[in-house]
Design a protein around this motif. Structure first.
Motif, PDB file in Angstrom:
ATOM      1  N   GLY A  67       0.956  -1.279   0.118  1.00 44.12           N
ATOM      2  CA  GLY A  67      -0.127   0.002   0.035  1.00 44.12           C
ATOM      3  C   GLY A  67       1.202   1.336   0.149  1.00 44.12           C
ATOM      4  O   GLY A  67       1.698   1.111  -0.302  1.00 44.12           O
ATOM      5  N   VAL A  68       0.236   2.252   0.443  1.00 43.50           N
ATOM      6  CA  VAL A  68       0.645   3.446   0.697  1.00 43.50           C
ATOM      7  C   VAL A  68       1.136   3.688   2.190  1.00 43.50           C
ATOM      8  O   VAL A  68       0.633   3.704   2.539  1.00 43.50           O
ATOM      9  N   SER A  69       2.674   4.058   2.465  1.00 41.77           N
ATOM     10  CA  SER A  69       3.363   3.923   3.898  1.00 41.77           C
ATOM     11  C   SER A  69       2.889   5.533   4.053  1.00 41.77           C
ATOM     12  O   SER A  69       2.535   7.027   3.181  1.00 41.77           O
ATOM     13  N   SER A  70       2.671   6.296   5.078  1.00 35.86           N
ATOM     14  CA  SER A  70       2.364   7.409   6.157  1.00 35.86           C
ATOM     15  C   SER A  70       3.261   8.146   5.467  1.00 35.86           C
ATOM     16  O   SER A  70       3.078   9.316   5.009  1.00 35.86           O
ATOM     17  N   GLY A  71       4.327   7.805   5.992  1.00 36.97           N
ATOM     18  CA  GLY A  71       5.691   8.465   5.577  1.00 36.97           C
ATOM     19  C   GLY A  71       5.848   8.600   3.781  1.00 36.97           C
ATOM     20  O   GLY A  71       5.988  10.001   3.556  1.00 36.97           O
ATOM     21  N   GLN A  72       5.622   8.506   2.563  1.00 41.03           N
ATOM     22  CA  GLN A  72       5.171   7.766   1.686  1.00 41.03           C
ATOM     23  C   GLN A  72       4.376   9.547   0.761  1.00 41.03           C
ATOM     24  O   GLN A  72       4.698  10.510  -0.069  1.00 41.03           O
ATOM     25  N   ARG A  73       3.206   8.919   1.915  1.00 40.87           N
ATOM     26  CA  ARG A  73       2.160  10.007   1.624  1.00 40.87           C
ATOM     27  C   ARG A  73       2.365  11.498   2.185  1.00 40.87           C
ATOM     28  O   ARG A  73       2.079  12.105   1.154  1.00 40.87           O
ATOM     29  N   THR A  74       2.883  11.483   2.904  1.00 42.25           N
ATOM     30  CA  THR A  74       3.628  13.068   4.038  1.00 42.25           C
ATOM     31  C   THR A  74       4.827  13.673   2.182  1.00 42.25           C
ATOM     32  O   THR A  74       4.438  14.628   2.752  1.00 42.25           O
ATOM     33  N   ASP A  75       5.436  12.303   2.021  1.00 38.24           N
ATOM     34  CA  ASP A  75       6.122  13.475   1.517  1.00 38.24           C
ATOM     35  C   ASP A  75       5.230  13.605  -0.124  1.00 38.24           C
ATOM     36  O   ASP A  75       5.878  14.867  -0.033  1.00 38.24           O
ATOM     37  N   LEU A  76       5.106  13.457  -0.680  1.00 42.54           N
ATOM     38  CA  LEU A  76       3.991  14.538  -1.923  1.00 42.54           C
ATOM     39  C   LEU A  76       3.465  14.419  -1.458  1.00 42.54           C
ATOM     40  O   LEU A  76       3.169  15.755  -2.210  1.00 42.54           O
ATOM     41  N   ASP A  77       2.511  14.591  -0.292  1.00 46.80           N
ATOM     42  CA  ASP A  77       2.111  16.033  -0.012  1.00 46.80           C
ATOM     43  C   ASP A  77       2.453  17.319  -0.198  1.00 46.80           C
ATOM     44  O   ASP A  77       2.315  18.001  -0.555  1.00 46.80           O
ATOM     45  N   GLN A  78       3.585  17.197   0.994  1.00 50.81           N
ATOM     46  CA  GLN A  78       4.241  17.991   0.650  1.00 50.81           C
ATOM     47  C   GLN A  78       4.542  18.556  -0.764  1.00 50.81           C
ATOM     48  O   GLN A  78       4.888  19.752  -0.888  1.00 50.81           O
ATOM     49  N   ALA A  79       5.049  17.360  -1.708  1.00 54.26           N
ATOM     50  CA  ALA A  79       5.802  18.016  -2.809  1.00 54.26           C
ATOM     51  C   ALA A  79       4.668  19.168  -3.809  1.00 54.26           C
ATOM     52  O   ALA A  79       4.527  19.423  -4.366  1.00 54.26           O
ATOM     53  N   PHE A  80       3.379  18.062  -2.981  1.00 47.27           N
ATOM     54  CA  PHE A  80       2.507  18.562  -4.445  1.00 47.27           C
ATOM     55  C   PHE A  80       2.278  19.654  -2.870  1.00 47.27           C
ATOM     56  O   PHE A  80       1.552  20.454  -4.567  1.00 47.27           O
TER      57      PHE A  80
END
Length: 460
Positions: A67-80
């Motif tokens: 799935g999508v880990s919380s760390g990946q989700r946080t990093d991509l949210d910041q990038a967006f």
């Protein structure tokens, strides 16, 4: 075949049929196909069951179980978030109504499959019809009565096989794409932007570029693509309709299908699989299809060229932006195995060849009239640059700069032709007036009165 057409599917082994088909379909999917056959025999099933495509695609997409880990989700949210700020300086097209997100491969399949279904339906129908025709020609005489009443069944069989194969291709595609706009056409729902973290890691593995820069660049590109289709609401329908126009012209090569069926060896199914994957059953394009494909390529190149220019301007602060952009261009030009399989399956390559020329046109337009003047060309369909503008942007730039100064736009070939036609009509009318001639209707009315006597009033 006799058992199938008689409705007796109880003794058929799905695993054996899966190996026989040579299509690498798991037995569970083959069991679903057989269930659909039973529905067709009972009269309950009509048309193509596209749920088979979804099941097959999800079976492949979810194989890794990640799935999508919380760390990946946080990093991509910041990038967006940062990408949205940068895009605010590079384009006047407004932000999205819904926040972008990180999605799994399975979620991408579920979100995009309705578009793949819409694009593939004309081809699926053509294959099902060709299968019915070929079966009738190849069947022995003592089976013709059975074949005559099995038209709907064979369309169901052909449509089911195509739907399952489409699901196989889309499932493989979900393991390659990085974002929602990665394939060039608007497959995501309106206003949605997404990145697949599982594939993002694969994309940057050999580039030796910091992950935060990769994430920022790809997030910016994904947002630019989604913003464009959100702003120009007509554009999505325009692209889909042109793809379907091309697909409607596809016809299955029945001669190749019959020739392969006549020498098909069930113990060696590789020929069938290679025929499906190579597009051998799709004949060469007609002139109408070639023209439709050219129009579609120009449209996709115009879209991708704008996205390239906007992304380049928005990511000018990134030290590795140029290297990432070149990697994206190379990847987009070559395409992955699944995308090539999709092209073979529906006869359509989604890699426009004129993206560099289109990007150069958008750059010239931006330099000439600015960001607002450039983006205004997406407000209405008739304002969008044409293929001729991509070839030679000078005429488009002259029209735009003249309009910005409040002047009349320079005339083009169409304007000159209309002006000449109007001038010829005006000259003809002036010659008629100078010779004392009257319009035909007037002369006709005078002729009617030639035999009338003075004071004679005829009823009207």
């Amino acid at each position: 075949m006799r058992r199938l057409l008689s409705g007796d599917t109880s003794g058929l082994d799905p695993e054996q049929l899966s190996r026989l088909s040579g299509m690498q379909i798991d037995p569970a999917m083959m069991q679903a196909v057989m269930n659909q056959l039973r529905g067709a025999f009972s009269g309950a099933q009509d048309g193509i069951d596209w749920s088979l495509a979804e099941r097959q695609a999800l079976h492949i997409a979810n194989q890794d179980g990640l799935g999508v880990s919380s760390g990946q989700r946080t990093d991509l949210d910041q990038a967006f978030s940062l990408a949205a700020l940068w895009l605010g300086e590079a384009t006047t097209i407004s932000d999205l109504p819904r926040p972008p997100k990180a999605v799994t491969r399975g979620a991408w399949v579920t979100a995009t499959l309705p578009v793949w279904q819409e694009l593939a339906e004309p081809v699926a129908t053509s294959i099902a019809d060709a299968l019915t025709e070929a079966l009738g020609q190849q069947a022995p005489d003592d089976m013709q009565d059975l074949i005559a009443g099995a038209g709907r069944l064979m369309r169901t069989v052909g449509g089911s096989l195509f739907a399952t194969q489409l699901g196989h291709v889309v499932g493989r595609l979900s393991t390659e794409v990085v974002g929602g706009g990665d394939v060039g056409i608007p497959v995501m729902p309106d206003g949605d932007a997404a990145i697949l973290p599982q594939n993002f890691a694969d994309f940057g593995r050999d580039l030796e570029i910091p992950e935060d820069q990769l994430a920022l660049y790809l997030a910016t590109r994904e947002l630019a693509h989604a913003r464009l289709f959100r702003h120009a609401r007509w554009l999505r329908l325009h692209v889909i309709s042109q793809v379907r126009e091309f697909a409607h012209g596809i016809r299955v090569d029945t001669d190749a299908l019959e020739e392969m069926a006549s020498r098909f060896d069930p113990s060696q199914p590789d020929e069938l699989r290679s025929a499906l994957e190579s597009g051998a059953l799709l004949p060469q394009r007609s002139e109408e299809q070639t023209a439709a494909l050219t129009r579609l390529e120009n449209l996709l190149a115009t879209i991708e060229g704008w996205v390239d220019v906007v992304t380049e301007d928005a990511t000018s602060r990134l030290p590795s932006a140029a290297r990432i952009a070149e990697a994206v261009r190379r990847r987009r030009a070559v395409g992955g195995p699944a995308e090539q399989a999709l092209g073979s399956l529906v006869g359509l390559e989604l890699r426009p060849r004129r993206m560099r020329e289109a990007a150069a046109m958008w750059r010239a337009v931006t330099d000439a009239v600015g960001v607002a003047g450039r983006d205004a060309l997406w407000d209405y369909p008739d304002l969008m640059p044409s293929a001729e503008d991509v070839d030679d942007p000078a005429g488009l730039i002259a029209r735009l700069t003249a309009a910005s100064r409040g002047e009349s736009a320079p005339s083009d070939a169409m304007d000159d032709a209309l002006a000449q036609l109007i001038a010829e009509e005006t000259a003809a009318e002036q010659d008629a007036d100078s010779n004392g001639e009257e319009p035909d209707a007037t002369r006709s009315g005078d002729d009617d009165d030639d035999d009338a006597t003075p004071g004679d009033h005829r009823p009207v």
